[in-house]
Scaffold this motif. Structure first.
Motif, PDB file in Angstrom:
ATOM      1  N   ASN A 110      88.500  87.610  95.575  1.00  0.00           N
ATOM      2  CA  ASN A 110      87.692  88.516  96.360  1.00  0.00           C
ATOM      3  C   ASN A 110      87.752  89.587  95.353  1.00  0.00           C
ATOM      4  OD1 ASN A 110      87.832  91.196  97.933  1.00  0.00           O
ATOM      5  ND2 ASN A 110      88.885  90.506  99.242  1.00  0.00           N
ATOM      6  N   PHE A 111      86.630  90.116  95.383  1.00  0.00           N
ATOM      7  CA  PHE A 111      85.861  90.216  93.999  1.00  0.00           C
ATOM      8  C   PHE A 111      86.134  91.645  94.445  1.00  0.00           C
ATOM      9  CE2 PHE A 111      83.141  93.552  91.636  1.00  0.00           C
ATOM     10  CZ  PHE A 111      82.767  92.689  90.792  1.00  0.00           C
ATOM     11  N   ARG A 112      86.484  92.098  95.356  1.00  0.00           N
ATOM     12  CA  ARG A 112      87.261  93.765  95.314  1.00  0.00           C
ATOM     13  C   ARG A 112      88.827  93.986  95.137  1.00  0.00           C
ATOM     14  NH1 ARG A 112      88.063  96.159 100.787  1.00  0.00           N
ATOM     15  NH2 ARG A 112      87.504  97.737  99.899  1.00  0.00           N
ATOM     16  N   GLU A 113      89.437  92.675  95.205  1.00  0.00           N
ATOM     17  CA  GLU A 113      90.090  92.671  94.849  1.00  0.00           C
ATOM     18  C   GLU A 113      90.957  92.829  93.383  1.00  0.00           C
ATOM     19  OE1 GLU A 113      94.494  91.560  96.164  1.00  0.00           O
ATOM     20  OE2 GLU A 113      93.472  92.564  97.895  1.00  0.00           O
ATOM     21  N   TRP A 114      90.189  91.516  93.239  1.00  0.00           N
ATOM     22  CA  TRP A 114      90.256  91.006  91.524  1.00  0.00           C
ATOM     23  C   TRP A 114      89.493  92.634  90.243  1.00  0.00           C
ATOM     24  CZ3 TRP A 114      90.207  87.794  87.913  1.00  0.00           C
ATOM     25  CH2 TRP A 114      89.895  88.199  86.537  1.00  0.00           C
ATOM     26  N   ASP A 115      88.565  92.994  91.201  1.00  0.00           N
ATOM     27  CA  ASP A 115      88.628  94.781  90.760  1.00  0.00           C
ATOM     28  C   ASP A 115      89.712  95.587  90.483  1.00  0.00           C
ATOM     29  OD1 ASP A 115      86.263  96.082  89.417  1.00  0.00           O
ATOM     30  OD2 ASP A 115      85.886  96.810  90.676  1.00  0.00           O
ATOM     31  N   GLY A 116      89.944  95.134  91.607  1.00  0.00           N
ATOM     32  CA  GLY A 116      91.298  96.234  91.627  1.00  0.00           C
ATOM     33  C   GLY A 116      92.061  96.538  90.235  1.00  0.00           C
ATOM     34  N   LEU A 117      92.875  95.186  90.098  1.00  0.00           N
ATOM     35  CA  LEU A 117      93.290  94.707  89.423  1.00  0.00           C
ATOM     36  C   LEU A 117      93.248  95.083  88.396  1.00  0.00           C
ATOM     37  CD1 LEU A 117      96.234  93.345  87.901  1.00  0.00           C
ATOM     38  CD2 LEU A 117      95.014  91.328  88.216  1.00  0.00           C
ATOM     39  N   VAL A 118      91.912  94.953  87.851  1.00  0.00           N
ATOM     40  CA  VAL A 118      91.153  94.671  86.665  1.00  0.00           C
ATOM     41  C   VAL A 118      91.161  96.442  86.458  1.00  0.00           C
ATOM     42  CG1 VAL A 118      89.238  94.607  84.869  1.00  0.00           C
ATOM     43  CG2 VAL A 118      89.929  92.451  86.512  1.00  0.00           C
ATOM     44  N   ARG A 119      90.942  97.408  86.979  1.00  0.00           N
ATOM     45  CA  ARG A 119      91.349  98.560  86.909  1.00  0.00           C
ATOM     46  C   ARG A 119      92.026  98.991  86.440  1.00  0.00           C
ATOM     47  NH1 ARG A 119      86.876 102.462  89.473  1.00  0.00           N
ATOM     48  NH2 ARG A 119      86.519 100.231  90.942  1.00  0.00           N
ATOM     49  N   ILE A 120      93.370  98.394  87.097  1.00  0.00           N
ATOM     50  CA  ILE A 120      94.267  99.426  86.591  1.00  0.00           C
ATOM     51  C   ILE A 120      94.450  98.862  85.133  1.00  0.00           C
ATOM     52  CG2 ILE A 120      97.020  99.000  86.528  1.00  0.00           C
ATOM     53  CD1 ILE A 120      96.338  98.268  90.550  1.00  0.00           C
ATOM     54  N   GLY A 121      94.343  97.637  85.218  1.00  0.00           N
ATOM     55  CA  GLY A 121      93.951  96.744  83.869  1.00  0.00           C
ATOM     56  C   GLY A 121      93.530  97.855  82.140  1.00  0.00           C
ATOM     57  N   PHE A 122      93.085  98.214  82.657  1.00  0.00           N
ATOM     58  CA  PHE A 122      91.940  98.845  81.796  1.00  0.00           C
ATOM     59  C   PHE A 122      91.758 100.600  81.701  1.00  0.00           C
ATOM     60  CE2 PHE A 122      89.818  94.603  81.760  1.00  0.00           C
ATOM     61  CZ  PHE A 122      90.416  94.779  79.729  1.00  0.00           C
ATOM     62  N   LEU A 123      93.209 100.875  82.458  1.00  0.00           N
ATOM     63  CA  LEU A 123      93.138 102.676  82.682  1.00  0.00           C
ATOM     64  C   LEU A 123      93.373 102.968  81.679  1.00  0.00           C
ATOM     65  CD1 LEU A 123      95.239 103.260  86.258  1.00  0.00           C
ATOM     66  CD2 LEU A 123      92.422 104.439  85.639  1.00  0.00           C
ATOM     67  N   ARG A 124      93.842 101.899  80.670  1.00  0.00           N
ATOM     68  CA  ARG A 124      94.725 102.837  79.266  1.00  0.00           C
ATOM     69  C   ARG A 124      95.119 101.004  78.995  1.00  0.00           C
ATOM     70  NH1 ARG A 124      93.122 106.789  80.864  1.00  0.00           N
ATOM     71  NH2 ARG A 124      94.526 108.842  81.361  1.00  0.00           N
ATOM     72  N   LYS A 125      93.918 100.657  78.549  1.00  0.00           N
ATOM     73  CA  LYS A 125      93.907  99.588  78.010  1.00  0.00           C
ATOM     74  C   LYS A 125      94.619  98.704  77.130  1.00  0.00           C
ATOM     75  CE  LYS A 125      89.881  98.602  74.682  1.00  0.00           C
ATOM     76  NZ  LYS A 125      88.921  98.347  74.083  1.00  0.00           N
ATOM     77  N   ASN A 126      95.463 100.038  75.913  1.00  0.00           N
ATOM     78  CA  ASN A 126      96.042  99.556  75.118  1.00  0.00           C
ATOM     79  C   ASN A 126      98.311 100.009  75.647  1.00  0.00           C
ATOM     80  OD1 ASN A 126      94.083  99.065  72.826  1.00  0.00           O
ATOM     81  ND2 ASN A 126      94.344 100.854  72.368  1.00  0.00           N
ATOM     82  N   GLN A 127      98.102  99.881  76.873  1.00  0.00           N
ATOM     83  CA  GLN A 127      99.230  99.987  77.365  1.00  0.00           C
ATOM     84  C   GLN A 127      99.767  98.657  77.647  1.00  0.00           C
ATOM     85  OE1 GLN A 127     100.016 103.440  80.386  1.00  0.00           O
ATOM     86  NE2 GLN A 127      99.871 104.933  78.824  1.00  0.00           N
ATOM     87  N   THR A 128     100.654  98.629  78.083  1.00  0.00           N
ATOM     88  CA  THR A 128     101.245  97.452  78.040  1.00  0.00           C
ATOM     89  C   THR A 128     101.163  97.593  80.147  1.00  0.00           C
ATOM     90  OG1 THR A 128     103.508  98.187  79.301  1.00  0.00           O
ATOM     91  CG2 THR A 128     102.822  96.831  77.111  1.00  0.00           C
TER      92      THR A 128
END
Length: 204
Positions: A110-128
């Protein structure tokens, strides 16, 4: 056809060759990749940095949400560099031609699900991942989604339920708590998405 390509319903096509206004590069790429039926390939000219983001790999300086989302849906190759002196008048930026070939069949995600997770991951891509899933804005959205999911599936939520604690538990169990988006590849994001979904946490 004449009109705004972002607002126009595209007909069936096999190949797309375009030199786009660079300010619509990202929405146009995803309009193409989500178009059905699938096309065979596209040759597109972009601003050099945008093209480099499309093909960036985990660990690269330009690796970002655009890289991950595009490479989920397509094989992307850099074809050639186009110097600004090839244009009259010359623009301020360098350009590149990129070949995009959709993955067929498309990945069963589900691309909307996927993009939701990836969006969070790259909010601050250097944060854990652990730090990212403690942000109030992230927890608030995910808790709303979780309660909706629970209601739809008649799942009782304990009074002392904490979405933040549950998310942290999932991250630790899946060994992603200390990972950072800038080094995570496609398989990492797929594994993490499945780990959250399995526990009823959704991103769209």
């Amino acid at each position: 056809m004449v009109g705004d390509v972002l607002k126009t319903e595209l007909p069936f096509f096999d190949v797309c060759v375009a030199n786009l206004p660079y300010q619509i590069s990202s929405p146009f790429v995803f309009k193409l990749l989500l178009h059905r039926p699938m096309f065979r390939c596209a040759l597109l000219m972009f601003q050099r940095e945008f093209a480099e983001r499309l093909i960036a790999k985990p660990g690269d300086k330009l690796y970002c949400r655009l890289s991950v989302n595009t490479q989920l849906l397509a094989k992307v190759d850099h074809v050639l560099k186009v110097g600004k002196n090839n244009f009259r008048p010359p623009p301020k930026v360098e350009s590149s031609v990129v070949r995009i070939e959709p993955k067929n069949p498309a990945p069963p995600i589900n691309f909307r699900e996927w993009d939701g997770l990836v969006r969070i991951g790259f909010l601050r891509k250097n944060q854990t991942m652990s730090a990212l899933f403690k942000h109030t804005s992230v927890v608030t959205v995910l808790e709303k989604n979780y309660r909706t999911h629970a209601s739809l599936h008649n799942i009782a939520i304990p009074e002392n339920f904490s979405l933040k604690d549950k998310a942290q538990s999932i991250l630790v169990e899946s060994k992603f708590d200390q990972k950072r988006a800038r080094t995570m590849d496609m398989d990492d994001f797929i594994t993490l998405l499945h780990a959250f979904n399995k526990e009823g946490i959704h991103f769209a």
